[in-house]
Design a protein around this motif. Sequence first.
Motif, PDB file in Angstrom:
ATOM      1  N   ALA A   1      72.291  56.302  -4.986  1.00  0.00           N
ATOM      2  CA  ALA A   1      71.133  55.518  -4.551  1.00  0.00           C
ATOM      3  C   ALA A   1      71.325  54.849  -3.196  1.00  0.00           C
ATOM      4  O   ALA A   1      70.359  54.655  -2.456  1.00  0.00           O
ATOM      5  N   LEU A   2      72.563  54.495  -2.851  1.00  0.00           N
ATOM      6  CA  LEU A   2      72.814  53.794  -1.593  1.00  0.00           C
ATOM      7  C   LEU A   2      73.140  54.742  -0.442  1.00  0.00           C
ATOM      8  O   LEU A   2      73.392  54.294   0.673  1.00  0.00           O
ATOM      9  N   GLU A   3      73.131  56.065  -0.723  1.00  0.00           N
ATOM     10  CA  GLU A   3      73.431  57.020   0.347  1.00  0.00           C
ATOM     11  C   GLU A   3      72.265  57.095   1.330  1.00  0.00           C
ATOM     12  O   GLU A   3      71.109  57.132   0.913  1.00  0.00           O
ATOM     13  N   PRO A   4      72.556  57.152   2.639  1.00  0.00           N
ATOM     14  CA  PRO A   4      71.463  57.329   3.619  1.00  0.00           C
ATOM     15  C   PRO A   4      70.748  58.651   3.383  1.00  0.00           C
ATOM     16  O   PRO A   4      71.359  59.665   3.074  1.00  0.00           O
ATOM     17  N   PHE A   5      69.443  58.655   3.476  1.00  0.00           N
ATOM     18  CA  PHE A   5      68.561  59.817   3.379  1.00  0.00           C
ATOM     19  C   PHE A   5      68.433  60.355   1.960  1.00  0.00           C
ATOM     20  O   PHE A   5      67.734  61.337   1.745  1.00  0.00           O
ATOM     21  N   PHE A   6      69.118  59.748   0.965  1.00  0.00           N
ATOM     22  CA  PHE A   6      68.925  60.216  -0.404  1.00  0.00           C
ATOM     23  C   PHE A   6      67.644  59.609  -0.957  1.00  0.00           C
ATOM     24  O   PHE A   6      67.425  58.406  -0.884  1.00  0.00           O
ATOM     25  N   THR A   7      66.787  60.461  -1.500  1.00  0.00           N
ATOM     26  CA  THR A   7      65.518  59.986  -2.039  1.00  0.00           C
ATOM     27  C   THR A   7      65.102  60.853  -3.207  1.00  0.00           C
ATOM     28  O   THR A   7      65.459  62.036  -3.279  1.00  0.00           O
ATOM     29  N   THR A   8      64.376  60.286  -4.140  1.00  0.00           N
ATOM     30  CA  THR A   8      63.824  61.029  -5.271  1.00  0.00           C
ATOM     31  C   THR A   8      62.309  61.116  -5.181  1.00  0.00           C
ATOM     32  O   THR A   8      61.649  61.438  -6.162  1.00  0.00           O
ATOM     33  N   LYS A   9      61.759  60.841  -4.001  1.00  0.00           N
ATOM     34  CA  LYS A   9      60.296  60.745  -3.857  1.00  0.00           C
ATOM     35  C   LYS A   9      59.657  62.039  -3.394  1.00  0.00           C
ATOM     36  O   LYS A   9      58.529  62.043  -2.917  1.00  0.00           O
ATOM     37  N   ASP A  10      60.392  63.179  -3.494  1.00  0.00           N
ATOM     38  CA  ASP A  10      59.815  64.500  -3.204  1.00  0.00           C
ATOM     39  C   ASP A  10      59.116  64.547  -1.861  1.00  0.00           C
ATOM     40  O   ASP A  10      57.957  64.932  -1.740  1.00  0.00           O
ATOM     41  N   GLY A  11      59.843  64.142  -0.836  1.00  0.00           N
ATOM     42  CA  GLY A  11      59.285  64.243   0.519  1.00  0.00           C
ATOM     43  C   GLY A  11      58.398  63.092   0.917  1.00  0.00           C
ATOM     44  O   GLY A  11      57.925  63.031   2.047  1.00  0.00           O
ATOM     45  N   GLN A  12      58.171  62.118   0.012  1.00  0.00           N
ATOM     46  CA  GLN A  12      57.300  60.984   0.333  1.00  0.00           C
ATOM     47  C   GLN A  12      58.068  59.819   0.941  1.00  0.00           C
ATOM     48  O   GLN A  12      57.479  58.811   1.301  1.00  0.00           O
ATOM     49  N   GLY A  13      59.389  59.940   1.050  1.00  0.00           N
ATOM     50  CA  GLY A  13      60.190  58.862   1.633  1.00  0.00           C
ATOM     51  C   GLY A  13      61.327  59.436   2.446  1.00  0.00           C
ATOM     52  O   GLY A  13      61.714  60.592   2.275  1.00  0.00           O
ATOM     53  N   SER A  14      61.865  58.613   3.329  1.00  0.00           N
ATOM     54  CA  SER A  14      62.956  59.062   4.202  1.00  0.00           C
ATOM     55  C   SER A  14      64.315  58.897   3.538  1.00  0.00           C
ATOM     56  O   SER A  14      65.296  59.475   3.983  1.00  0.00           O
ATOM     57  N   GLY A  15      64.396  58.094   2.447  1.00  0.00           N
ATOM     58  CA  GLY A  15      65.686  57.831   1.840  1.00  0.00           C
ATOM     59  C   GLY A  15      66.502  56.789   2.589  1.00  0.00           C
ATOM     60  O   GLY A  15      67.681  56.618   2.333  1.00  0.00           O
ATOM     61  N   LEU A  16      65.880  56.090   3.532  1.00  0.00           N
ATOM     62  CA  LEU A  16      66.608  55.116   4.339  1.00  0.00           C
ATOM     63  C   LEU A  16      66.508  53.699   3.785  1.00  0.00           C
ATOM     64  O   LEU A  16      67.295  52.840   4.144  1.00  0.00           O
ATOM     65  N   GLY A  17      65.497  53.433   2.931  1.00  0.00           N
ATOM     66  CA  GLY A  17      65.196  52.059   2.530  1.00  0.00           C
ATOM     67  C   GLY A  17      66.362  51.318   1.925  1.00  0.00           C
ATOM     68  O   GLY A  17      66.830  50.312   2.456  1.00  0.00           O
ATOM     69  N   LEU A  18      66.879  51.810   0.781  1.00  0.00           N
ATOM     70  CA  LEU A  18      67.927  51.077   0.078  1.00  0.00           C
ATOM     71  C   LEU A  18      69.225  51.060   0.873  1.00  0.00           C
ATOM     72  O   LEU A  18      69.960  50.062   0.861  1.00  0.00           O
ATOM     73  N   SER A  19      69.527  52.148   1.583  1.00  0.00           N
ATOM     74  CA  SER A  19      70.743  52.164   2.399  1.00  0.00           C
ATOM     75  C   SER A  19      70.649  51.155   3.535  1.00  0.00           C
ATOM     76  O   SER A  19      71.647  50.523   3.905  1.00  0.00           O
ATOM     77  N   MET A  20      69.439  50.978   4.121  1.00  0.00           N
ATOM     78  CA  MET A  20      69.275  49.985   5.188  1.00  0.00           C
ATOM     79  C   MET A  20      69.410  48.566   4.639  1.00  0.00           C
ATOM     80  O   MET A  20      69.976  47.687   5.289  1.00  0.00           O
ATOM     81  N   VAL A  21      68.889  48.338   3.425  1.00  0.00           N
ATOM     82  CA  VAL A  21      69.042  47.025   2.794  1.00  0.00           C
ATOM     83  C   VAL A  21      70.523  46.738   2.571  1.00  0.00           C
ATOM     84  O   VAL A  21      71.018  45.643   2.867  1.00  0.00           O
TER      85      VAL A  21
END
Length: 637
Positions: free
Chosen positions: A444-464
């Motif tokens: 979950a904390l990896e940069p660019f990892f996302t489960t939103k099927d292309g709807q997110g960049s995966g940057l949110g939680l890693s940036m937090v």
Amino acid sequence: MNDTPANLLAPLQAAFEQMPALATVVCGPACEVVLANRMCREAFGQDMVGRPLSEALPKHPGLIESIQRAAASGEAESWRGVRTEARTPEGPREIFVDVRVQPLCDAEDGVWGVLVQGLDTTPETHALRALRARERELGEALAAIQAILDNSHDVICVFDGDGVIKQVNRHAETAWGYTAEALIGRNYIELVHPEDREASVRFALRARMGRPATGFVNRYRRSDGAYAPMMWSVGWSEEFQRGYGIARDMREWVAAEERLRQAQKMEAIGRLTGGLAHDFNNILTVVMSGSEAMLQGLAPEAPERELAELALNAAERGADLVERLLAFSRNRSPKSETIDCQALMENVGPLIRQAIGERVALSVQTDPRLHCRASRSQLESALLNLCINARDAMPAGGEIRITVEGVRRRDNDPDIGLQEERAYVRIAVTDTGAGMAPAVAERALEPFFTTKDGQGSGLGLSMVYGFVRQAGGDLTLETAEGRGTTVSLYLPRTRGGDAQAVEAEAEIPPDWLGQRILLVDDDELVGRQLHLQLLALGFKVTPVRDAAAALKVLAERDDIALMLTDVVMPGMDGIDLAAAARASKPDLKVMFTTAYARGEDGGRPLPADAVVLHKPYRRGRLIAALVEVLPPGGVRR
């Protein structure tokens, strides 16, 4: 066995000599050789007749036992591949013989002797041994090839002329999720994405025609129904009518390419944000100074005063917005400050409620005495990000609870390698959503990892997480499938008295009156606004738009007390202008002003002792900077 009747041996002698095999007749309890043909005598010695067989063939006691059994039972026995030695002029020679032991009976069915026949199979035995050795070598080679294939990180397949899969390596099972048995016998085209089939057939035909067939990418269906991109190189053997395909699983490469694209996008956003911040800061500087000037000229009861205050407040909020944009694009280091947690939640709460929508309930519990140390804009962005993630985990609605409390944690101190208990403010965001599977929570904390099927960049939680660590804190994640998720931010706790005080406006030194400032700024609005501000402070001002005009003024006048120059300008910038001016006037005082964020002035370092006025600024900050360069009645820098 009885003694050999002479009348029985005579008819056998002529036939024996013509037999195309080793042949001998033995009789009596001692198994004496009574007859041997030419081939047998040549192989085992001319003197073997009249001797016990155990002397003629001393290395084969088992043969004697077989002869005795056959004589006793009347049943024939056969041996295959008996190893023995033949006598040759060159010395003993190893031979292999297929032996048959056949009882010989008289007219009354009594066994009077045993016929021992031997077929020399030495060439066949040697050929069979060589064949088996070659088979072993081939088996070892095939095992080595299969081991290489199975340890390859690429998919390797063998196809026939119709595209039917004949062989696969182990990685094909890993990449596609099928067993080898499930793949072998299927036509490869069944696994190709429907949109890629036509191109895949053309690629296969290209390989079959002997043309280069490499670097082709199509999508293969996995056992779970998902499609994996594969890059193929295919060769064709006309002799064996087989195709040999090597395919690389491109999922990691595609993910890396997407990460690079996202990084490039973030870099472009950062550059765009920096440019927008520059222009917006220039505008805010004009609005802010104009509003302050209006407030100074209006009576306390004037109806226009409220409008001027609103404009000033709006300009300050705009400056804060620019600060957030720059923090988001990571073009500047976040500015830490002491934050009143209750006031923070009162300010950011309405924004969160608006972002999560009506289906999600929001509750906030905050200890009113808590203060933490962090970047205010980044903390607000982090809370908003976490709440939006929580909302997305509850598409049918639910509840988000934000809890702010003081805690103490034992942390490892990297400097001394021991644990130390520290005080933190814990800000926990809890949702009642679906939660995360262990495999998802791990990444979950990896940069660019996302489960939103292309709807997110995966940057949110890693940036937090990056922001919290940069602030000297930590982030923990508690989640389980079907039980929701809690993300806890631990930020260093501090005392409320450490909050930054509002900077008091310095007094205007009387000796500024009549001093001349050379003002260099290429922006007409900002230059005019700063010109008016300096006049209001008692200075005389000579405004110019570029470095060339400034150097001309310096060459013509000797009454310039200070050169106030923008850093970034077309042609010669403010840094080079200051160096050129001081080359002819070493005592010239210089102050810089810029609408770019710190560290963004074209990547060029400013002089170590430079005084820089960052836009937008309040009148008090302008006065403080001028006092630093032109101190009243003191030594001027």
